[in-house]
Write a protein that holds these residues in place. Structure first.
Motif, PDB file in Angstrom:
ATOM      1  N   SER A  48     -20.477  15.015 -14.243  1.00  0.00           N
ATOM      2  CA  SER A  48     -20.929  15.988 -15.237  1.00  0.00           C
ATOM      3  C   SER A  48     -20.735  17.431 -14.775  1.00  0.00           C
ATOM      4  N   GLU A  58     -22.162  13.457 -18.886  1.00  0.00           N
ATOM      5  CA  GLU A  58     -21.093  13.927 -19.765  1.00  0.00           C
ATOM      6  C   GLU A  58     -19.817  14.061 -18.937  1.00  0.00           C
ATOM      7  N   SER A  59     -18.771  14.529 -19.588  1.00  0.00           N
ATOM      8  CA  SER A  59     -17.457  14.554 -18.936  1.00  0.00           C
ATOM      9  C   SER A  59     -17.042  13.142 -18.520  1.00  0.00           C
ATOM     10  N   VAL A  60     -17.391  12.163 -19.361  1.00  0.00           N
ATOM     11  CA  VAL A  60     -16.985  10.778 -19.152  1.00  0.00           C
ATOM     12  C   VAL A  60     -16.123  10.326 -20.327  1.00  0.00           C
ATOM     13  N   SER A  61     -15.082   9.591 -20.023  1.00  0.00           N
ATOM     14  CA  SER A  61     -14.181   9.084 -21.059  1.00  0.00           C
ATOM     15  C   SER A  61     -14.737   7.809 -21.675  1.00  0.00           C
ATOM     16  N   TRP A  62     -14.120   7.393 -22.762  1.00  0.00           N
ATOM     17  CA  TRP A  62     -14.461   6.099 -23.359  1.00  0.00           C
ATOM     18  C   TRP A  62     -14.221   4.989 -22.342  1.00  0.00           C
ATOM     19  N   ASP A  64     -14.355   5.262 -19.081  1.00  0.00           N
ATOM     20  CA  ASP A  64     -15.442   5.320 -18.095  1.00  0.00           C
ATOM     21  C   ASP A  64     -16.680   4.596 -18.607  1.00  0.00           C
ATOM     22  N   TRP A 162     -19.904   8.129 -27.436  1.00  0.00           N
ATOM     23  CA  TRP A 162     -18.753   7.259 -27.660  1.00  0.00           C
ATOM     24  C   TRP A 162     -19.203   5.985 -28.383  1.00  0.00           C
ATOM     25  N   THR A 201      -9.137   8.408 -23.010  1.00  0.00           N
ATOM     26  CA  THR A 201      -9.169   9.011 -21.672  1.00  0.00           C
ATOM     27  C   THR A 201      -9.723  10.432 -21.689  1.00  0.00           C
ATOM     28  N   THR A 203     -12.135  13.635 -21.692  1.00  0.00           N
ATOM     29  CA  THR A 203     -13.450  14.001 -21.171  1.00  0.00           C
ATOM     30  C   THR A 203     -13.738  15.459 -21.502  1.00  0.00           C
ATOM     31  N   ASP A 205     -17.481  18.391 -21.623  1.00  0.00           N
ATOM     32  CA  ASP A 205     -18.866  18.522 -21.182  1.00  0.00           C
ATOM     33  C   ASP A 205     -19.918  18.371 -22.271  1.00  0.00           C
TER      34      ASP A 205
END
Length: 217
Positions: A48, A58-62, A64, A162, A201, A203, A205
């Motif tokens: 994050s 946060e700053s996580v992809s689907w 992830d 997501w 993919t 990401t 915040d």
């Protein structure tokens, strides 16, 4: 995890002017978005931009989020909900019979968000959500606003969630659905019906996720 009863929800898309109804089976969904402490416990990572154990990750992809769900399931002795055939976000299978953690479908997400209401929001926006006008330009700890009638917090605002679904395969390929609005969004994005999309993919915040499980306990 909050148990949600079976029911029906009507979804809509402003871009295509399409409306469709979905039957939703009973399921469970987390009262809060996954926090940074929870994510670090399972993955060992802290991706994050803002830092704080009780802040939403946060700053996580689907992708992830999918891997987190499987890893948490394995840690808790549950059957993983996803079959991972590749790491490009396009070859992931949902194991319907699994009891492990997964992302909600967008129908489950909207049904849970509305909690029996029919308007654009389940309460006054400043009381239920962190968004551009009251967030101070940053995410906030989960559970700081009022929950909806089913005990779910931050379904609108703070971070986007997501969802499992592909947004529109013919037009956007593997892009997945995002729901709920975030701390940087204007009020019009923080509504139960608003749909957003991004590559699995991607990401940023103001995008995180919450988990669900099939069935009820």
């Amino acid at each position: 995890m909050i148990s949600i009863p079976a029911g029906r929800v009507t979804l809509s898309d402003r871009r295509t002017q399409r409306r469709w109804s979905v039957e939703v089976e009973a399921y469970q969904i987390a009262a809060f978005a996954v926090t940074q402490a929870e994510y670090a416990l399972i993955t060992g990572a802290r991706p994050s931009a803002a830092r704080g154990d009780r802040l939403p990750v946060e700053s996580v992809s689907w992708w992830d989020a999918i891997r987190y769900c499987n890893a948490r399931s394995q840690r808790e002795g549950l059957r993983p909900a996803y079959r991972l055939d590749s790491e490009n976000g396009e070859d992931v299978g949902w194991v319907d019979s699994a009891d492990g953690y997964r992302l909600p479908t967008e129908a489950e997400w909207e049904y849970a968000c509305r909690a029996g209401t029919t308007g654009p929001r389940y309460g006054p926006l400043d009381e239920i959500a962190w968004y551009r006008d009251n967030s101070g330009g940053r995410p906030h700890e989960v559970g700081g606003r009022q929950p909806n009638a089913w005990g779910l917090y931050d379904m609108l605002g703070n971070v986007w969630d997501w969802c499992w679904d592909v947004y529109d395969a013919e037009v956007y390929g593997s892009y997945r659905v995002l729901r709920g609005g975030g701390w940087f969004d204007e009020h019009w994005s923080c509504r139960a019906s608003v749909r957003r999309r991004s590559h699995p993919t991607f990401t940023v915040d103001d995008v995180g996720f919450r988990v669900a499980r099939s069935g009820r306990t």
